[in-house]
Design a protein around this motif. Sequence first.
Motif, mmCIF file in Angstrom:
data_model
loop_
_atom_site.group_PDB
_atom_site.id
_atom_site.type_symbol
_atom_site.label_atom_id
_atom_site.label_comp_id
_atom_site.label_asym_id
_atom_site.label_seq_id
_atom_site.Cartn_x
_atom_site.Cartn_y
_atom_site.Cartn_z
ATOM 1 N N LYS A 54 0.834 -1.205 0.000
ATOM 2 C CA LYS A 54 0.000 0.000 0.000
ATOM 3 C C LYS A 54 0.868 1.254 0.000
ATOM 4 C CE LYS A 54 -4.244 -1.828 1.694
ATOM 5 N NZ LYS A 54 -5.477 -1.116 1.573
ATOM 6 N N GLN A 55 2.026 1.183 0.628
ATOM 7 C CA GLN A 55 2.953 2.322 0.606
ATOM 8 C C GLN A 55 3.385 2.623 -0.821
ATOM 9 O OE1 GLN A 55 6.429 1.698 3.032
ATOM 10 N NE2 GLN A 55 5.916 3.379 4.381
ATOM 11 N N ARG A 56 3.595 1.595 -1.603
ATOM 12 C CA ARG A 56 4.041 1.781 -2.996
ATOM 13 C C ARG A 56 3.006 2.523 -3.830
ATOM 14 N NH1 ARG A 56 6.611 -4.098 -3.271
ATOM 15 N NH2 ARG A 56 8.614 -3.557 -2.352
ATOM 16 N N PHE A 57 1.737 2.431 -3.417
ATOM 17 C CA PHE A 57 0.677 3.146 -4.124
ATOM 18 C C PHE A 57 0.273 4.427 -3.400
ATOM 19 C CE2 PHE A 57 0.216 -1.131 -5.832
ATOM 20 C CZ PHE A 57 0.104 -0.855 -7.180
ATOM 21 N N ALA A 58 1.081 4.843 -2.421
ATOM 22 C CA ALA A 58 0.846 6.071 -1.653
ATOM 23 C C ALA A 58 -0.484 6.044 -0.908
ATOM 24 C CB ALA A 58 0.936 7.300 -2.557
ATOM 25 N N ILE A 59 -0.877 4.867 -0.430
ATOM 26 C CA ILE A 59 -2.085 4.735 0.387
ATOM 27 C C ILE A 59 -1.599 4.733 1.835
ATOM 28 C CG2 ILE A 59 -4.184 3.403 0.793
ATOM 29 C CD1 ILE A 59 -3.701 2.061 -1.946
ATOM 30 N N TRP A 60 -1.187 5.904 2.287
ATOM 31 C CA TRP A 60 -0.455 6.045 3.536
ATOM 32 C C TRP A 60 -1.247 5.627 4.764
ATOM 33 C CZ3 TRP A 60 3.965 6.253 1.462
ATOM 34 C CH2 TRP A 60 4.236 7.057 0.361
ATOM 35 N N ASP A 61 -2.501 6.056 4.878
ATOM 36 C CA ASP A 61 -3.259 5.760 6.088
ATOM 37 C C ASP A 61 -3.523 4.270 6.250
ATOM 38 O OD1 ASP A 61 -4.904 6.005 3.845
ATOM 39 O OD2 ASP A 61 -6.642 6.693 4.990
ATOM 40 N N ASP A 62 -3.893 3.600 5.163
ATOM 41 C CA ASP A 62 -4.099 2.146 5.230
ATOM 42 C C ASP A 62 -2.790 1.416 5.515
ATOM 43 O OD1 ASP A 62 -6.787 2.282 4.787
ATOM 44 O OD2 ASP A 62 -6.775 1.162 2.908
ATOM 45 N N ARG A 88 11.838 -4.219 11.343
ATOM 46 C CA ARG A 88 11.476 -3.748 9.998
ATOM 47 C C ARG A 88 10.107 -3.063 10.016
ATOM 48 N NH1 ARG A 88 12.169 -8.344 6.338
ATOM 49 N NH2 ARG A 88 10.239 -9.025 7.261
ATOM 50 N N THR A 89 9.145 -3.662 10.733
ATOM 51 C CA THR A 89 7.819 -3.062 10.827
ATOM 52 C C THR A 89 7.900 -1.694 11.491
ATOM 53 O OG1 THR A 89 6.844 -5.271 11.026
ATOM 54 C CG2 THR A 89 5.455 -3.410 11.644
ATOM 55 N N GLN A 90 8.669 -1.602 12.571
ATOM 56 C CA GLN A 90 8.826 -0.319 13.263
ATOM 57 C C GLN A 90 9.476 0.719 12.352
ATOM 58 O OE1 GLN A 90 7.418 0.001 16.416
ATOM 59 N NE2 GLN A 90 7.635 2.118 15.780
ATOM 60 N N ASN A 91 10.422 0.296 11.535
ATOM 61 C CA ASN A 91 11.057 1.220 10.588
ATOM 62 C C ASN A 91 10.056 1.729 9.559
ATOM 63 O OD1 ASN A 91 13.547 1.072 11.822
ATOM 64 N ND2 ASN A 91 14.317 -0.527 10.470
ATOM 65 N N TYR A 92 9.159 0.854 9.096
ATOM 66 C CA TYR A 92 8.122 1.297 8.158
ATOM 67 C C TYR A 92 7.186 2.296 8.825
ATOM 68 C CZ TYR A 92 9.334 -2.102 4.543
ATOM 69 O OH TYR A 92 9.982 -2.815 3.567
ATOM 70 N N ILE A 93 6.821 2.037 10.076
ATOM 71 C CA ILE A 93 5.967 2.978 10.805
ATOM 72 C C ILE A 93 6.677 4.323 10.951
ATOM 73 C CG2 ILE A 93 4.969 3.490 13.077
ATOM 74 C CD1 ILE A 93 4.347 0.455 13.284
ATOM 75 N N SER A 95 8.848 5.575 9.036
ATOM 76 C CA SER A 95 8.953 6.262 7.750
ATOM 77 C C SER A 95 7.674 7.030 7.419
ATOM 78 C CB SER A 95 9.266 5.264 6.628
ATOM 79 O OG SER A 95 8.122 4.489 6.302
ATOM 80 N N LEU A 96 6.573 6.696 8.084
ATOM 81 C CA LEU A 96 5.306 7.386 7.853
ATOM 82 C C LEU A 96 4.985 8.419 8.923
ATOM 83 C CD1 LEU A 96 3.165 4.298 6.801
ATOM 84 C CD2 LEU A 96 3.956 6.147 5.323
ATOM 85 N N THR A 97 5.863 8.553 9.887
ATOM 86 C CA THR A 97 5.623 9.448 11.013
ATOM 87 C C THR A 97 6.209 10.820 10.725
ATOM 88 O OG1 THR A 97 5.747 7.562 12.514
ATOM 89 C CG2 THR A 97 5.969 9.732 13.489
ATOM 90 N N PHE A 98 5.428 11.814 11.031
ATOM 91 C CA PHE A 98 5.911 13.182 10.892
ATOM 92 C C PHE A 98 6.522 13.608 12.214
ATOM 93 C CE2 PHE A 98 2.506 12.977 7.737
ATOM 94 C CZ PHE A 98 3.193 13.413 6.625
ATOM 95 N N TYR A 99 7.702 14.119 12.153
ATOM 96 C CA TYR A 99 8.384 14.578 13.352
ATOM 97 C C TYR A 99 8.251 16.092 13.455
ATOM 98 C CZ TYR A 99 10.342 9.938 13.472
ATOM 99 O OH TYR A 99 10.477 8.582 13.527
#
Length: 108
Positions: A54-62, A88-93, A95-99
């Motif tokens: 879903k990240q590859r399709f920019a479906i960020w919230d899902d 790896r899962t935490q790294n993906y999370i 990558s979607l977090t705004f600091y």
Amino acid sequence: NTPSKSKEKYRRNSKLISVLVMLRHCLFDMTDLKLSNEANTQLGLALLHLGVSKQRFAIWDDSLECFGMSVEIFQRIGVDKDRAFIIRTQNYINSLTFYSLILLQENS
């Protein structure tokens, strides 16, 4: 890139996104089932991979929802947080977090 190629690519992506949406519903429905630890591990990994897709399709919230559910499953069954797929899962999370960003004056 001709208009017909662009339409075809859009049509293909639309179909794939529809499949990803259906997969999400199926996998999230499975999180309520009483499964073995092994089955829950596989479910968590499936949600991880779905989040990446879903990240590859920019479906960020899902994507973030899939990662979050994956971590929740791993925590529920007591998977060690130092395991590679947890990290790896935490790294993906992350990558979607705004600091928070602190802006300073140019001359400071």
